[in-house]
Design a protein around this motif. Structure first.
Motif, PDB file in Angstrom:
ATOM      1  N   LEU A 230     -17.275   4.079  38.964  1.00  0.00           N
ATOM      2  CA  LEU A 230     -16.891   3.100  39.981  1.00  0.00           C
ATOM      3  C   LEU A 230     -17.642   1.807  39.678  1.00  0.00           C
ATOM      4  CD1 LEU A 230     -17.104   5.394  43.145  1.00  0.00           C
ATOM      5  CD2 LEU A 230     -15.068   4.803  41.821  1.00  0.00           C
ATOM      6  N   LYS A 231     -16.914   0.800  39.203  1.00  0.00           N
ATOM      7  CA  LYS A 231     -17.550  -0.445  38.758  1.00  0.00           C
ATOM      8  C   LYS A 231     -17.217  -1.638  39.636  1.00  0.00           C
ATOM      9  CE  LYS A 231     -17.455   1.053  33.990  1.00  0.00           C
ATOM     10  NZ  LYS A 231     -16.956   0.834  32.652  1.00  0.00           N
ATOM     11  N   GLU A 232     -16.194  -1.517  40.421  1.00  0.00           N
ATOM     12  CA  GLU A 232     -15.720  -2.630  41.263  1.00  0.00           C
ATOM     13  C   GLU A 232     -15.733  -2.183  42.722  1.00  0.00           C
ATOM     14  OE1 GLU A 232     -14.654  -5.601  40.000  1.00  0.00           O
ATOM     15  OE2 GLU A 232     -14.990  -4.965  37.928  1.00  0.00           O
ATOM     16  N   TRP A 233     -15.950  -3.142  43.622  1.00  0.00           N
ATOM     17  CA  TRP A 233     -15.957  -2.821  45.054  1.00  0.00           C
ATOM     18  C   TRP A 233     -14.631  -2.213  45.485  1.00  0.00           C
ATOM     19  CZ3 TRP A 233     -20.094  -2.117  47.671  1.00  0.00           C
ATOM     20  CH2 TRP A 233     -21.258  -2.819  47.357  1.00  0.00           C
ATOM     21  N   GLU A 234     -13.547  -2.694  44.916  1.00  0.00           N
ATOM     22  CA  GLU A 234     -12.230  -2.159  45.271  1.00  0.00           C
ATOM     23  C   GLU A 234     -12.119  -0.687  44.885  1.00  0.00           C
ATOM     24  OE1 GLU A 234      -8.599  -1.792  46.912  1.00  0.00           O
ATOM     25  OE2 GLU A 234      -9.983  -3.467  47.162  1.00  0.00           O
ATOM     26  N   GLN A 235     -12.705  -0.316  43.753  1.00  0.00           N
ATOM     27  CA  GLN A 235     -12.706   1.087  43.345  1.00  0.00           C
ATOM     28  C   GLN A 235     -13.518   1.932  44.322  1.00  0.00           C
ATOM     29  OE1 GLN A 235     -14.310   0.291  39.392  1.00  0.00           O
ATOM     30  NE2 GLN A 235     -12.524   1.331  38.513  1.00  0.00           N
ATOM     31  N   VAL A 236     -14.668   1.412  44.732  1.00  0.00           N
ATOM     32  CA  VAL A 236     -15.517   2.135  45.692  1.00  0.00           C
ATOM     33  C   VAL A 236     -14.763   2.319  47.002  1.00  0.00           C
ATOM     34  CG1 VAL A 236     -17.639   2.051  47.045  1.00  0.00           C
ATOM     35  CG2 VAL A 236     -17.670   1.375  44.647  1.00  0.00           C
ATOM     36  N   ARG A 237     -14.133   1.241  47.471  1.00  0.00           N
ATOM     37  CA  ARG A 237     -13.385   1.313  48.728  1.00  0.00           C
ATOM     38  C   ARG A 237     -12.253   2.333  48.640  1.00  0.00           C
ATOM     39  NH1 ARG A 237      -8.869   0.013  50.771  1.00  0.00           N
ATOM     40  NH2 ARG A 237      -8.120  -1.098  48.950  1.00  0.00           N
ATOM     41  N   ALA A 238     -11.490   2.288  47.552  1.00  0.00           N
ATOM     42  CA  ALA A 238     -10.374   3.215  47.382  1.00  0.00           C
ATOM     43  C   ALA A 238     -10.852   4.664  47.306  1.00  0.00           C
ATOM     44  CB  ALA A 238      -9.570   2.847  46.129  1.00  0.00           C
ATOM     45  N   GLU A 239     -11.931   4.897  46.564  1.00  0.00           N
ATOM     46  CA  GLU A 239     -12.466   6.263  46.449  1.00  0.00           C
ATOM     47  C   GLU A 239     -13.019   6.752  47.779  1.00  0.00           C
ATOM     48  OE1 GLU A 239     -13.583   9.853  44.299  1.00  0.00           O
ATOM     49  OE2 GLU A 239     -11.946   8.424  44.356  1.00  0.00           O
ATOM     50  N   LEU A 240     -13.688   5.870  48.487  1.00  0.00           N
ATOM     51  CA  LEU A 240     -14.211   6.232  49.804  1.00  0.00           C
ATOM     52  C   LEU A 240     -13.078   6.600  50.747  1.00  0.00           C
ATOM     53  CD1 LEU A 240     -16.655   6.505  51.659  1.00  0.00           C
ATOM     54  CD2 LEU A 240     -16.474   4.073  52.137  1.00  0.00           C
ATOM     55  N   GLN A 241     -12.015   5.824  50.755  1.00  0.00           N
ATOM     56  CA  GLN A 241     -10.864   6.138  51.602  1.00  0.00           C
ATOM     57  C   GLN A 241     -10.229   7.464  51.204  1.00  0.00           C
ATOM     58  OE1 GLN A 241      -8.423   2.625  51.236  1.00  0.00           O
ATOM     59  NE2 GLN A 241      -9.257   1.755  53.127  1.00  0.00           N
ATOM     60  N   ARG A 242     -10.112   7.701  49.905  1.00  0.00           N
ATOM     61  CA  ARG A 242      -9.521   8.955  49.440  1.00  0.00           C
ATOM     62  C   ARG A 242     -10.353  10.162  49.862  1.00  0.00           C
ATOM     63  NH1 ARG A 242      -9.857  12.758  45.850  1.00  0.00           N
ATOM     64  NH2 ARG A 242     -11.717  11.990  44.797  1.00  0.00           N
ATOM     65  N   LEU A 243     -11.672  10.051  49.663  1.00  0.00           N
ATOM     66  CA  LEU A 243     -12.558  11.159  50.022  1.00  0.00           C
ATOM     67  C   LEU A 243     -12.594  11.382  51.534  1.00  0.00           C
ATOM     68  CD1 LEU A 243     -15.487  10.477  47.552  1.00  0.00           C
ATOM     69  CD2 LEU A 243     -13.869  12.381  47.460  1.00  0.00           C
ATOM     70  N   GLU A 244     -12.638  10.293  52.302  1.00  0.00           N
ATOM     71  CA  GLU A 244     -12.616  10.420  53.760  1.00  0.00           C
ATOM     72  C   GLU A 244     -11.335  11.105  54.215  1.00  0.00           C
ATOM     73  OE1 GLU A 244     -13.134   6.517  55.372  1.00  0.00           O
ATOM     74  OE2 GLU A 244     -15.319   6.653  55.288  1.00  0.00           O
ATOM     75  N   SER A 245     -10.218  10.726  53.616  1.00  0.00           N
ATOM     76  CA  SER A 245      -8.940  11.336  53.969  1.00  0.00           C
ATOM     77  C   SER A 245      -8.934  12.827  53.632  1.00  0.00           C
ATOM     78  CB  SER A 245      -7.808  10.623  53.229  1.00  0.00           C
ATOM     79  OG  SER A 245      -6.581  11.227  53.509  1.00  0.00           O
ATOM     80  N   GLU A 246      -9.461  13.160  52.476  1.00  0.00           N
ATOM     81  CA  GLU A 246      -9.527  14.571  52.079  1.00  0.00           C
ATOM     82  C   GLU A 246     -10.435  15.364  53.024  1.00  0.00           C
ATOM     83  OE1 GLU A 246     -10.509  17.186  48.101  1.00  0.00           O
ATOM     84  OE2 GLU A 246      -9.969  15.088  47.876  1.00  0.00           O
ATOM     85  N   ALA A 247     -11.597  14.801  53.346  1.00  0.00           N
ATOM     86  CA  ALA A 247     -12.516  15.482  54.266  1.00  0.00           C
ATOM     87  C   ALA A 247     -11.909  15.586  55.652  1.00  0.00           C
ATOM     88  CB  ALA A 247     -13.845  14.735  54.315  1.00  0.00           C
TER      89      ALA A 247
END
Length: 106
Positions: free
Chosen positions: A62-79
């Motif tokens: 994860l190198k960009e803030w947008e990547q962090v945001r997208a991954e965080l949203q994906r993980l939150e949705s999965e959880a």
């Protein structure tokens, strides 16, 4: 023991949930290191989200803030999906990410 995602697993005793991370031993076997203990299920899942994001940044995945945001949203949705499959659908997952002690599930 339940697999959450990646190498993270959830275990439990009579008094707490245990977040564990699997790794391969030199002999090829799998070992589970204890990461944290939690009294509530949503706290354990929130910790798995936080650790996964931190590991993604640390590894350079994860190198960009947008990547962090997208991954965080994906993980939150999965959880959230995992929680909703066993709890009422109106429980909010986001407060657990902020260590809110008023959100109760299990």
């Amino acid at each position: 023991m339940l697999k959450i995602w990646n190498d993270y697993y959830l275990d439990a005793s009579r008094v707490c949930y245990t977040l564990k991370k699997a790794h391969t031993k030199a002999d090829g076997g799998v070992e589970y290191n204890i990461c944290t203990y939690h009294t509530r299920l949503e706290e354990a899942l929130a910790e798995a989200v936080r650790r996964t994001i931190r590991e993604g940044v640390a590894s350079g995945e994860l190198k960009e803030w947008e990547q962090v945001r997208a991954e965080l949203q994906r993980l939150e949705s999965e959880a959230r999906g995992l929680l909703q499959s066993i709890c009422s659908a109106d429980k909010d997952f986001a407060p657990a990410l902020k260590n809110d002690r008023n959100n109760k599930c299990a």
